[in-house]
Design an enzyme around this catalytic site. Sequence first.
Site, short mmCIF file in Angstrom:
data_model
loop_
_atom_site.label_atom_id
_atom_site.label_comp_id
_atom_site.label_asym_id
_atom_site.label_seq_id
_atom_site.Cartn_x
_atom_site.Cartn_y
_atom_site.Cartn_z
CG LEU A 204 120.89 44.02 35.60
CD1 LEU A 204 119.38 44.23 35.47
CD2 LEU A 204 121.21 42.54 35.43
CG HIS A 205 126.55 45.10 30.53
ND1 HIS A 205 127.12 44.59 31.66
CD2 HIS A 205 127.32 44.69 29.49
CE1 HIS A 205 128.20 43.90 31.32
NE2 HIS A 205 128.34 43.94 30.02
NE ARG A 206 127.50 39.19 31.01
CZ ARG A 206 128.53 39.47 30.24
NH1 ARG A 206 128.44 39.36 28.94
NH2 ARG A 206 129.67 39.83 30.76
NE ARG A 239 123.09 45.75 25.70
CZ ARG A 239 123.33 45.26 24.51
NH1 ARG A 239 124.50 45.36 23.97
NH2 ARG A 239 122.38 44.66 23.83
#
Length: 383
Positions: A204-206, A239
């Site tokens: 997950l990074h969006r 992030r």
Amino acid sequence: MRIVNVVGARPNFVKISPLIREMRRHPVITSVLVHTGQHYDEAMSQQFFAELDIPAADHNLEVRSGSHAIQTAEVMRRLEPLLISARPDVVLVVGDVNSTLGAALTAVKLGIPVVHVEAGLRSFDRAMPEEINRVLTDAISDLLFTTEEGARRNLVREGIAPRKIHFVGNVMADALLASRTRWRTSSIVDQLGLAGTAFAVLTLHRPANVDDPRVFGDLLGALREIGRHIPIVFPVHPRVTSRLAADAAAPGSGRGLIFQPPLGYLDFMALMSRARLVLTDSGGIQEETTMLGVPCLTLRDTTERPVTVTHGTNRVIGTCAKTIVSEALRTLDEPPRPVAPPPLWDGGAARRIVEILLTERLDRRARLRESMAPAPALSASGA
Ligand code: UD1
């Protein structure tokens, strides 16, 4: 033919590796590699170069992190003098990250032909930064190489001349197939103590999924629920690390979720290839799971890669916690049947691209003349 290849972020490195390898087979090509430095951590950058046999970059622009405007502008500011002195015949960009757009825009403004690999993908969601990068890069590219047949329709609808578009297949598939013998021998599954155990993999990074604590918290809640049925390995993108810190400290956190630092390419392919299920919001992973024949649930409302749904193992299920849990459990119970890879995802995309580059005449001076010529309507009216 002097080609400046520009890469910046993790998925770019994967895509450039087969292209550089192919370019090196042709003595007539001088290939220069520029790393913008958008991704700079060892695990996000150097490790990919080493594992994918990418030669060290000839130039590193050390752009690093920043807002989208700053990152894109810094790529342009630092790349321009380099292109002026390198005087390439072509600038080649891959994918849809800020470095892709920054490099394409710099080149086109210097009159240097731009080649875009992975053109024409559209999520039709302009809230995604990558969608803006895709639309704009395609609009200013001279040669557009597509990975799936639908991409041509998207480009033609946007007014791109069909003669510029070439359906060549997927360099991501080239990279995966070329490194197969190496990722198959990775010991990551043993290292994680998962040999002989069914497990899932999560990425997950969006921004839309991880930047809002409520949205991210709901997603983690759903994933922990799935983790009660199957352990989930979660290599955490930088992030996301800070966003996770508070949450991971909560009592009972981690149960079912196996947090990992970002993994290298070979370990990650090995892990996915042996997973029962992959949950992701990435673009490239939808393609890689399709190649690997591993069920993929995409935690987004749209995909720009519909061929992974029509021809692959991917299902786009959105971000509602209840749906994620029920779809994951359903997929574990009834895995989709393996399918043949999409058309031209056969390991030959880089070869096709380089062949076309060598035969297409991308004459820089002709292009400059073309762009400087008055528009026909204006000259006709005598203005
Ligand atoms: C970028 C791409 C995205 C791609 C992803 C792959 C854009 C708009 N987004 O997103 O399309 O799917 O790469 O990973 O270009 N950071 C580090 N070390 C690094 C790199 C990043 O700590 O080596 C941290 C920084 O705090 C940075 C943040 O991660 O601010 C985000 O990095 P950035 O490159 O801006 O975007 P990604 O989310 O990685």
